[in-house]
Design a protein around this motif. Structure first.
Motif, PDB file in Angstrom:
ATOM      1  N   SER A   7      -1.568   2.559 -14.148  1.00 47.72           N
ATOM      2  CA  SER A   7      -0.954   2.720 -12.838  1.00 47.72           C
ATOM      3  C   SER A   7      -1.973   2.544 -11.718  1.00 47.72           C
ATOM      4  O   SER A   7      -1.710   1.861 -10.724  1.00 47.72           O
ATOM      5  CB  SER A   7      -0.295   4.097 -12.745  1.00 47.72           C
ATOM      6  N   VAL A   8      -3.136   3.154 -11.878  1.00 53.25           N
ATOM      7  CA  VAL A   8      -4.186   3.000 -10.867  1.00 53.25           C
ATOM      8  C   VAL A   8      -4.639   1.544 -10.797  1.00 53.25           C
ATOM      9  O   VAL A   8      -4.825   0.992  -9.711  1.00 53.25           O
ATOM     10  CB  VAL A   8      -5.382   3.939 -11.174  1.00 53.25           C
ATOM     11  N   GLY A   9      -4.800   0.911 -11.935  1.00 58.35           N
ATOM     12  CA  GLY A   9      -5.220  -0.487 -11.963  1.00 58.35           C
ATOM     13  C   GLY A   9      -4.240  -1.399 -11.256  1.00 58.35           C
ATOM     14  O   GLY A   9      -4.635  -2.264 -10.461  1.00 58.35           O
ATOM     15  N   VAL A  10      -2.967  -1.207 -11.511  1.00 63.13           N
ATOM     16  CA  VAL A  10      -1.950  -2.022 -10.850  1.00 63.13           C
ATOM     17  C   VAL A  10      -1.939  -1.719  -9.358  1.00 63.13           C
ATOM     18  O   VAL A  10      -1.811  -2.634  -8.528  1.00 63.13           O
ATOM     19  CB  VAL A  10      -0.558  -1.783 -11.485  1.00 63.13           C
ATOM     20  N   GLY A  11      -2.109  -0.458  -8.994  1.00 65.29           N
ATOM     21  CA  GLY A  11      -2.161  -0.102  -7.581  1.00 65.29           C
ATOM     22  C   GLY A  11      -3.313  -0.772  -6.860  1.00 65.29           C
ATOM     23  O   GLY A  11      -3.164  -1.286  -5.747  1.00 65.29           O
ATOM     24  N   VAL A  12      -4.480  -0.796  -7.502  1.00 68.62           N
ATOM     25  CA  VAL A  12      -5.641  -1.464  -6.907  1.00 68.62           C
ATOM     26  C   VAL A  12      -5.379  -2.962  -6.785  1.00 68.62           C
ATOM     27  O   VAL A  12      -5.684  -3.586  -5.755  1.00 68.62           O
ATOM     28  CB  VAL A  12      -6.912  -1.183  -7.740  1.00 68.62           C
ATOM     29  N   LEU A  13      -4.786  -3.543  -7.816  1.00 66.12           N
ATOM     30  CA  LEU A  13      -4.473  -4.972  -7.786  1.00 66.12           C
ATOM     31  C   LEU A  13      -3.520  -5.300  -6.640  1.00 66.12           C
ATOM     32  O   LEU A  13      -3.726  -6.276  -5.903  1.00 66.12           O
ATOM     33  CB  LEU A  13      -3.874  -5.404  -9.130  1.00 66.12           C
ATOM     34  N   VAL A  14      -2.497  -4.492  -6.456  1.00 64.01           N
ATOM     35  CA  VAL A  14      -1.554  -4.712  -5.354  1.00 64.01           C
ATOM     36  C   VAL A  14      -2.259  -4.524  -4.016  1.00 64.01           C
ATOM     37  O   VAL A  14      -2.034  -5.286  -3.068  1.00 64.01           O
ATOM     38  CB  VAL A  14      -0.329  -3.777  -5.483  1.00 64.01           C
ATOM     39  N   GLY A  15      -3.150  -3.529  -3.928  1.00 64.18           N
ATOM     40  CA  GLY A  15      -3.907  -3.327  -2.697  1.00 64.18           C
ATOM     41  C   GLY A  15      -4.772  -4.525  -2.356  1.00 64.18           C
ATOM     42  O   GLY A  15      -4.854  -4.935  -1.190  1.00 64.18           O
ATOM     43  N   VAL A  16      -5.426  -5.108  -3.360  1.00 65.02           N
ATOM     44  CA  VAL A  16      -6.238  -6.304  -3.139  1.00 65.02           C
ATOM     45  C   VAL A  16      -5.342  -7.456  -2.674  1.00 65.02           C
ATOM     46  O   VAL A  16      -5.687  -8.199  -1.743  1.00 65.02           O
ATOM     47  CB  VAL A  16      -7.015  -6.675  -4.419  1.00 65.02           C
ATOM     48  N   LEU A  17      -4.191  -7.596  -3.303  1.00 60.51           N
ATOM     49  CA  LEU A  17      -3.254  -8.647  -2.912  1.00 60.51           C
ATOM     50  C   LEU A  17      -2.809  -8.465  -1.462  1.00 60.51           C
ATOM     51  O   LEU A  17      -2.776  -9.422  -0.688  1.00 60.51           O
ATOM     52  CB  LEU A  17      -2.042  -8.656  -3.851  1.00 60.51           C
ATOM     53  N   TYR A  18      -2.476  -7.232  -1.083  1.00 60.47           N
ATOM     54  CA  TYR A  18      -2.112  -6.956   0.303  1.00 60.47           C
ATOM     55  C   TYR A  18      -3.259  -7.324   1.241  1.00 60.47           C
ATOM     56  O   TYR A  18      -3.047  -7.884   2.312  1.00 60.47           O
ATOM     57  CB  TYR A  18      -1.771  -5.481   0.492  1.00 60.47           C
ATOM     58  N   GLY A  19      -4.485  -6.981   0.844  1.00 57.07           N
ATOM     59  CA  GLY A  19      -5.647  -7.298   1.670  1.00 57.07           C
ATOM     60  C   GLY A  19      -5.840  -8.791   1.835  1.00 57.07           C
ATOM     61  O   GLY A  19      -6.150  -9.269   2.933  1.00 57.07           O
ATOM     62  N   LEU A  20      -5.668  -9.539   0.754  1.00 57.24           N
ATOM     63  CA  LEU A  20      -5.816 -10.991   0.826  1.00 57.24           C
ATOM     64  C   LEU A  20      -4.738 -11.628   1.696  1.00 57.24           C
ATOM     65  O   LEU A  20      -4.988 -12.613   2.390  1.00 57.24           O
ATOM     66  CB  LEU A  20      -5.778 -11.591  -0.579  1.00 57.24           C
ATOM     67  N   LEU A  21      -3.537 -11.063   1.654  1.00 56.84           N
ATOM     68  CA  LEU A  21      -2.439 -11.594   2.462  1.00 56.84           C
ATOM     69  C   LEU A  21      -2.487 -11.099   3.900  1.00 56.84           C
ATOM     70  O   LEU A  21      -1.762 -11.603   4.752  1.00 56.84           O
ATOM     71  CB  LEU A  21      -1.087 -11.225   1.834  1.00 56.84           C
ATOM     72  N   GLY A  22      -3.305 -10.094   4.153  1.00 54.86           N
ATOM     73  CA  GLY A  22      -3.433  -9.571   5.509  1.00 54.86           C
ATOM     74  C   GLY A  22      -2.238  -8.743   5.960  1.00 54.86           C
ATOM     75  O   GLY A  22      -1.929  -8.706   7.141  1.00 54.86           O
ATOM     76  N   VAL A  23      -1.568  -8.076   5.014  1.00 57.04           N
ATOM     77  CA  VAL A  23      -0.434  -7.218   5.372  1.00 57.04           C
ATOM     78  C   VAL A  23      -0.797  -5.770   5.104  1.00 57.04           C
ATOM     79  O   VAL A  23      -1.695  -5.467   4.323  1.00 57.04           O
ATOM     80  CB  VAL A  23       0.853  -7.589   4.590  1.00 57.04           C
ATOM     81  N   ARG A  24      -0.086  -4.888   5.767  1.00 56.46           N
ATOM     82  CA  ARG A  24      -0.309  -3.461   5.545  1.00 56.46           C
ATOM     83  C   ARG A  24       0.656  -2.967   4.481  1.00 56.46           C
ATOM     84  O   ARG A  24       1.714  -3.542   4.273  1.00 56.46           O
ATOM     85  CB  ARG A  24      -0.091  -2.698   6.847  1.00 56.46           C
ATOM     86  N   SER A  25       0.291  -1.867   3.827  1.00 57.38           N
ATOM     87  CA  SER A  25       1.190  -1.300   2.821  1.00 57.38           C
ATOM     88  C   SER A  25       2.474  -0.854   3.503  1.00 57.38           C
ATOM     89  O   SER A  25       2.470  -0.494   4.681  1.00 57.38           O
ATOM     90  CB  SER A  25       0.521  -0.136   2.097  1.00 57.38           C
ATOM     91  N   PRO A  26       3.585  -0.857   2.794  1.00 52.83           N
ATOM     92  CA  PRO A  26       4.881  -0.572   3.411  1.00 52.83           C
ATOM     93  C   PRO A  26       5.051   0.863   3.913  1.00 52.83           C
ATOM     94  O   PRO A  26       5.887   1.117   4.749  1.00 52.83           O
ATOM     95  CB  PRO A  26       5.894  -0.885   2.320  1.00 52.83           C
ATOM     96  N   ALA A  27       4.268   1.790   3.431  1.00 51.68           N
ATOM     97  CA  ALA A  27       4.407   3.182   3.874  1.00 51.68           C
ATOM     98  C   ALA A  27       3.045   3.856   3.822  1.00 51.68           C
ATOM     99  O   ALA A  27       2.235   3.551   2.948  1.00 51.68           O
ATOM    100  CB  ALA A  27       5.388   3.930   2.970  1.00 51.68           C
ATOM    101  N   PRO A  28       2.793   4.761   4.753  1.00 47.49           N
ATOM    102  CA  PRO A  28       1.537   5.522   4.646  1.00 47.49           C
ATOM    103  C   PRO A  28       1.505   6.270   3.323  1.00 47.49           C
ATOM    104  O   PRO A  28       2.525   6.783   2.864  1.00 47.49           O
ATOM    105  CB  PRO A  28       1.618   6.493   5.826  1.00 47.49           C
ATOM    106  N   PRO A  29       0.363   6.329   2.671  1.00 51.88           N
ATOM    107  CA  PRO A  29       0.286   6.917   1.331  1.00 51.88           C
ATOM    108  C   PRO A  29       0.839   8.339   1.229  1.00 51.88           C
ATOM    109  O   PRO A  29       1.554   8.650   0.284  1.00 51.88           O
ATOM    110  CB  PRO A  29      -1.205   6.894   1.019  1.00 51.88           C
ATOM    111  N   THR A  30       0.553   9.191   2.197  1.00 54.14           N
ATOM    112  CA  THR A  30       1.030  10.572   2.102  1.00 54.14           C
ATOM    113  C   THR A  30       2.551  10.620   2.147  1.00 54.14           C
ATOM    114  O   THR A  30       3.181  11.319   1.353  1.00 54.14           O
ATOM    115  CB  THR A  30       0.449  11.424   3.249  1.00 54.14           C
TER     116      THR A  30
END
Length: 86
Positions: A7-30
């Motif tokens: 789960s953490v690995g996939v989360g990091v992968l999605v975060g990297v993808l978001y960073g490469l695309l220049g988009v923000r995550s859909p919701a604040p983590p908290t």
């Protein structure tokens, strides 16, 4: 432990993808985590109400099944055993 690492690995992968695309995550983590907690707790309301209306014991169900579902397998920790004298 493996599902958590995955789960953490996939989360990091999605975060990297978001960073490469220049988009923000859909919701604040908290807010997202509080929402997920609400979903987990909300799922347990239906079986608790069903047990209440059927007159079945509820407290033991909450301590075992609900706790395990919401908190994970660590919620099933066995109570500490008294130490044996040597």
């Amino acid at each position: 432990m493996m599902p958590y690492l995955l789960s953490v690995g996939v989360g990091v992968l999605v975060g990297v993808l978001y960073g490469l695309l220049g988009v923000r995550s859909p919701a604040p983590p908290t807010i997202a985590l509080v929402g997920l907690l609400g979903m987990l707790v909300g799922e347990q309301i239906v079986p608790v109400v069903k047990r209440l209306t059927a007159g079945e014991p509820v407290l033991a169900f909450i301590k075992s099944d609900c706790a395990r579902h919401v908190l994970g397998p660590q919620a099933e920790a066995e109570p500490p055993q008294p130490e044996k004298p040597v």
